[in-house]
Design a protein around this motif. Sequence first.
Motif, PDB file in Angstrom:
ATOM      1  N   LEU A  88       0.829  -1.201   0.000  1.00 45.26           N
ATOM      2  CA  LEU A  88       0.000   0.000   0.000  1.00 45.26           C
ATOM      3  C   LEU A  88       0.864   1.252   0.000  1.00 45.26           C
ATOM      4  CD1 LEU A  88      -2.708   1.459   0.185  1.00 45.26           C
ATOM      5  CD2 LEU A  88      -2.592   1.186   2.681  1.00 45.26           C
ATOM      6  N   LYS A  89       1.915   1.247   0.808  1.00 42.73           N
ATOM      7  CA  LYS A  89       2.816   2.396   0.851  1.00 42.73           C
ATOM      8  C   LYS A  89       3.465   2.640  -0.507  1.00 42.73           C
ATOM      9  CE  LYS A  89       6.881   4.216   3.277  1.00 42.73           C
ATOM     10  NZ  LYS A  89       7.917   3.938   4.325  1.00 42.73           N
ATOM     11  N   ALA A  90       3.914   1.557  -1.150  1.00 40.78           N
ATOM     12  CA  ALA A  90       4.536   1.690  -2.472  1.00 40.78           C
ATOM     13  C   ALA A  90       3.519   2.163  -3.505  1.00 40.78           C
ATOM     14  CB  ALA A  90       5.152   0.362  -2.895  1.00 40.78           C
ATOM     15  N   PHE A  91       2.307   1.649  -3.410  1.00 37.96           N
ATOM     16  CA  PHE A  91       1.254   2.030  -4.357  1.00 37.96           C
ATOM     17  C   PHE A  91       0.924   3.515  -4.247  1.00 37.96           C
ATOM     18  CE2 PHE A  91      -3.354   2.647  -5.046  1.00 37.96           C
ATOM     19  CZ  PHE A  91      -3.440   2.313  -6.386  1.00 37.96           C
ATOM     20  N   LEU A  92       0.760   4.007  -3.024  1.00 41.56           N
ATOM     21  CA  LEU A  92       0.378   5.403  -2.819  1.00 41.56           C
ATOM     22  C   LEU A  92       1.472   6.370  -3.254  1.00 41.56           C
ATOM     23  CD1 LEU A  92      -1.401   5.130   0.649  1.00 41.56           C
ATOM     24  CD2 LEU A  92      -2.460   5.339  -1.605  1.00 41.56           C
ATOM     25  N   ALA A  93       2.726   5.914  -3.227  1.00 40.81           N
ATOM     26  CA  ALA A  93       3.847   6.771  -3.619  1.00 40.81           C
ATOM     27  C   ALA A  93       4.147   6.711  -5.113  1.00 40.81           C
ATOM     28  CB  ALA A  93       5.093   6.375  -2.831  1.00 40.81           C
ATOM     29  N   SER A  94       3.446   5.831  -5.831  1.00 41.05           N
ATOM     30  CA  SER A  94       3.771   5.590  -7.238  1.00 41.05           C
ATOM     31  C   SER A  94       2.861   6.367  -8.176  1.00 41.05           C
ATOM     32  CB  SER A  94       3.645   4.091  -7.552  1.00 41.05           C
ATOM     33  OG  SER A  94       2.276   3.699  -7.511  1.00 41.05           O
ATOM     34  N   ASP A  95       3.335   6.541  -9.409  1.00 40.83           N
ATOM     35  CA  ASP A  95       2.486   7.118 -10.447  1.00 40.83           C
ATOM     36  C   ASP A  95       1.391   6.144 -10.869  1.00 40.83           C
ATOM     37  OD1 ASP A  95       3.942   9.428 -10.401  1.00 40.83           O
ATOM     38  OD2 ASP A  95       5.111   8.982 -12.195  1.00 40.83           O
ATOM     39  N   LEU A 137      -4.146  -6.989  -3.957  1.00 39.67           N
ATOM     40  CA  LEU A 137      -2.937  -7.783  -4.165  1.00 39.67           C
ATOM     41  C   LEU A 137      -2.861  -8.328  -5.586  1.00 39.67           C
ATOM     42  CD1 LEU A 137      -2.879  -9.756  -0.776  1.00 39.67           C
ATOM     43  CD2 LEU A 137      -1.459  -7.803  -1.426  1.00 39.67           C
ATOM     44  N   SER A 138      -4.027  -8.602  -6.184  1.00 35.78           N
ATOM     45  CA  SER A 138      -4.019  -9.094  -7.566  1.00 35.78           C
ATOM     46  C   SER A 138      -3.645  -7.992  -8.552  1.00 35.78           C
ATOM     47  CB  SER A 138      -5.399  -9.663  -7.933  1.00 35.78           C
ATOM     48  OG  SER A 138      -6.354  -8.631  -8.141  1.00 35.78           O
ATOM     49  N   MET A 139      -3.977  -6.751  -8.200  1.00 37.39           N
ATOM     50  CA  MET A 139      -3.747  -5.634  -9.123  1.00 37.39           C
ATOM     51  C   MET A 139      -2.298  -5.175  -9.118  1.00 37.39           C
ATOM     52  SD  MET A 139      -5.588  -1.869  -9.230  1.00 37.39           S
ATOM     53  CE  MET A 139      -4.807  -1.314  -7.702  1.00 37.39           C
ATOM     54  N   VAL A 140      -1.665  -5.175  -7.966  1.00 36.27           N
ATOM     55  CA  VAL A 140      -0.281  -4.715  -7.876  1.00 36.27           C
ATOM     56  C   VAL A 140       0.661  -5.891  -8.111  1.00 36.27           C
ATOM     57  CG1 VAL A 140      -0.893  -2.867  -6.294  1.00 36.27           C
ATOM     58  CG2 VAL A 140      -0.170  -5.067  -5.370  1.00 36.27           C
ATOM     59  N   GLY A 141       1.884  -5.601  -8.423  1.00 36.22           N
ATOM     60  CA  GLY A 141       2.846  -6.660  -8.691  1.00 36.22           C
ATOM     61  C   GLY A 141       4.241  -6.093  -8.761  1.00 36.22           C
ATOM     62  N   PRO A 142       5.266  -6.963  -8.826  1.00 34.44           N
ATOM     63  CA  PRO A 142       6.653  -6.489  -8.825  1.00 34.44           C
ATOM     64  C   PRO A 142       6.977  -5.569  -9.987  1.00 34.44           C
ATOM     65  CG  PRO A 142       6.516  -8.831  -9.391  1.00 34.44           C
ATOM     66  CD  PRO A 142       5.174  -8.427  -8.884  1.00 34.44           C
ATOM     67  N   ARG A 143       6.364  -5.806 -11.148  1.00 30.99           N
ATOM     68  CA  ARG A 143       6.657  -4.955 -12.300  1.00 30.99           C
ATOM     69  C   ARG A 143       5.945  -3.617 -12.211  1.00 30.99           C
ATOM     70  NH1 ARG A 143       9.065  -7.426 -16.686  1.00 30.99           N
ATOM     71  NH2 ARG A 143       9.381  -9.670 -16.501  1.00 30.99           N
ATOM     72  N   ARG A 144       4.858  -3.566 -11.450  1.00 29.26           N
ATOM     73  CA  ARG A 144       4.114  -2.318 -11.350  1.00 29.26           C
ATOM     74  C   ARG A 144       4.636  -1.442 -10.227  1.00 29.26           C
ATOM     75  NH1 ARG A 144      -0.477  -6.402 -11.568  1.00 29.26           N
ATOM     76  NH2 ARG A 144      -0.241  -7.014 -13.736  1.00 29.26           N
ATOM     77  N   LEU A 349      10.184  12.490 -29.455  1.00 29.40           N
ATOM     78  CA  LEU A 349      10.037  13.297 -28.248  1.00 29.40           C
ATOM     79  C   LEU A 349       9.791  12.428 -27.037  1.00 29.40           C
ATOM     80  CD1 LEU A 349       9.585  16.061 -26.826  1.00 29.40           C
ATOM     81  CD2 LEU A 349       7.179  15.899 -27.492  1.00 29.40           C
ATOM     82  N   VAL A 350       9.134  11.282 -27.253  1.00 30.14           N
ATOM     83  CA  VAL A 350       8.816  10.382 -26.158  1.00 30.14           C
ATOM     84  C   VAL A 350      10.080   9.919 -25.426  1.00 30.14           C
ATOM     85  CG1 VAL A 350       7.731   8.183 -25.565  1.00 30.14           C
ATOM     86  CG2 VAL A 350       6.764   9.605 -27.380  1.00 30.14           C
ATOM     87  N   ALA A 351      11.155   9.733 -26.158  1.00 23.68           N
ATOM     88  CA  ALA A 351      12.389   9.221 -25.556  1.00 23.68           C
ATOM     89  C   ALA A 351      12.967  10.170 -24.521  1.00 23.68           C
ATOM     90  CB  ALA A 351      13.419   8.943 -26.647  1.00 23.68           C
ATOM     91  N   ASP A 352      12.589  11.448 -24.563  1.00 19.18           N
ATOM     92  CA  ASP A 352      13.135  12.428 -23.626  1.00 19.18           C
ATOM     93  C   ASP A 352      12.343  12.524 -22.323  1.00 19.18           C
ATOM     94  OD1 ASP A 352      14.993  13.081 -25.595  1.00 19.18           O
ATOM     95  OD2 ASP A 352      13.634  14.541 -26.508  1.00 19.18           O
ATOM     96  N   LEU A 353      11.291  11.713 -22.175  1.00 15.83           N
ATOM     97  CA  LEU A 353      10.420  11.805 -21.016  1.00 15.83           C
ATOM     98  C   LEU A 353      10.633  10.627 -20.083  1.00 15.83           C
ATOM     99  CD1 LEU A 353       7.119  12.729 -22.913  1.00 15.83           C
ATOM    100  CD2 LEU A 353       8.689  14.314 -21.785  1.00 15.83           C
ATOM    101  N   ASP A 354      10.322  10.827 -18.772  1.00 14.01           N
ATOM    102  CA  ASP A 354      10.338   9.685 -17.872  1.00 14.01           C
ATOM    103  C   ASP A 354       9.161   8.784 -18.212  1.00 14.01           C
ATOM    104  OD1 ASP A 354       7.923  10.470 -16.407  1.00 14.01           O
ATOM    105  OD2 ASP A 354       9.156  12.025 -15.494  1.00 14.01           O
ATOM    106  N   ILE A 355       9.133   7.583 -17.624  1.00 16.23           N
ATOM    107  CA  ILE A 355       8.187   6.566 -18.072  1.00 16.23           C
ATOM    108  C   ILE A 355       6.746   7.001 -17.869  1.00 16.23           C
ATOM    109  CG2 ILE A 355       8.193   5.330 -15.869  1.00 16.23           C
ATOM    110  CD1 ILE A 355       7.965   3.815 -19.402  1.00 16.23           C
ATOM    111  N   SER A 356       6.441   7.685 -16.761  1.00 18.10           N
ATOM    112  CA  SER A 356       5.056   8.085 -16.498  1.00 18.10           C
ATOM    113  C   SER A 356       4.587   9.136 -17.489  1.00 18.10           C
ATOM    114  CB  SER A 356       4.930   8.621 -15.068  1.00 18.10           C
ATOM    115  OG  SER A 356       5.243   7.616 -14.140  1.00 18.10           O
ATOM    116  N   ARG A 357       5.420  10.148 -17.730  1.00 16.59           N
ATOM    117  CA  ARG A 357       5.033  11.188 -18.679  1.00 16.59           C
ATOM    118  C   ARG A 357       5.059  10.662 -20.114  1.00 16.59           C
ATOM    119  NH1 ARG A 357       4.558  15.998 -16.216  1.00 16.59           N
ATOM    120  NH2 ARG A 357       5.414  16.158 -14.126  1.00 16.59           N
TER     121      ARG A 357
END
Length: 496
Positions: A88-95, A137-144, A349-357
């Motif tokens: 939950l802590k990781a989820f709330l801090a993530s994009d 727990l089903s929605m979150v995962g190591p890759r997310r 242009l996409v290559a210049d952005l972080d993954i979320s943006r």
Amino acid sequence: MRLNNAALGKIYISGHNFGTFCTRDGIPQFTAQGQEWIFSRTGQWLSFQRLYAAENPPAPCFSKLSLDQASHGQRMRLPEEWIVYSLLKAFLASDFRLVFPMLDGVLFEDTIRLAYTQDTVQTLEKRSANACVFAFLSMVGPRRLGCEAARLVNGDACAAEAQVLLSDFLEESSITMLQTVLMLLAYETFSGRLQAASMYHAVACRCVFVLGGHMLIPSAPHHGELGVQDREDRQLRILFWVCYVFDKDIALRTGQPPIISDEFCDLTFPECTSSNNGFRAPWFPNDLRLSLLKSRVCRLLYSAPSLRQSDAELLRTIRELDEELESWRLSIPADFSPTLSVSEKHARLVADLDISRSMLHIELNLNYQYLMNAIHAASGSRSTLIYLSAAANRLVGEAFWVFVFYPVSALVTIFFSILRNPLDEQATQDVELLGLASNIIKSMPISQITAHEMAYLGRVDEFVAELGRLGKCAIAKSRNEAKEYARAGFSDNCAG
């Protein structure tokens, strides 16, 4: 004869239904009439029969597994409590949480506490809390989330248990139940079971109606700590907009009627500013204004009443929608605003952005191009493939099943454009674009490649190869006919 396509989710040429997009995997299936027309343009019959006959049955959802577990009394236990809190802590801090704002952190902590309460009697509220935790727990995962705790959880098994528990309180609408359904929707989408996700969506919409989220407008954000009721009101309204965005996307992609009727909803946008209580406004899967425009496109161009418009009325509607889409495009900040003509330079242009943006950039561009195509049935499909050829590898793996629809839809539009105008100078370039489509899809990251994904990629390979072959046949057939006509005309002139 209509000037535009007659229905979404189907392939219409000159008012005739030539095929439909499978709601399970998005691969088109052509009608007998469509196959006959393709033969008339190419001189070749489709060789898709083997592809369709060999098509794997839909990937199993976990309802059968869950029922087997329940029949043997095998009920899964929640993992250690610290694992859930860490996630939950990781989820709330993530994009990730900003794109899929399924939970309010404070409210979900109450849900966790209830789920881990050691009661001898399983109340309805406790079963609901357990289901919500399993769905999370089903929605979150190591890759997310990328945290170690996620590796200690079997997401598939958690989804199975959440489904079993959900059946106990399906008729008891609550925020907890709504969150459970939407997180299972996300899980099924990430797993490529789009039909199952669509069914969860329908349940979520009905739940949000019962709770009044379609009409509720929370008060302005407080500067102090929010009370439970304020948090529930805010979260319910956020979940309404999550349902709304999914609803319009599903309608555009499948041609099925939307569940949410705009006329029965208060469509006041949520506050987009952060308050002193640290609330981070969500990034919905795409801009809410664009979702409103998608709703208008569905209603004004593809509903039953819209099909009775005269050509003059239809042209006026298209012009008005086009102006609205352009107004939306110009309102987007320049770094993210889609361009009218996609070039390789722009796509980089996409290559210049972080993954979320980068994901936000891709989402806005593809949605714009697809909506442009839905309004005009025009050249937006070429832009989609050109853009994705540069941007596909920037997608996150969990988004594969959300985004793969765009290249598949685009290549079908381009294929029929080739067959309708095989002597056009664009046709040869379009055949080359078809050849790129399979590589584009393969370059899209997949979070977990299972037998389901492998079978799908194989079917796409064969499908794209066959479209390319038929496109070349159409061009060759038309060129030969043109030469024969020219020779016949020359002979007639000589004889005269």
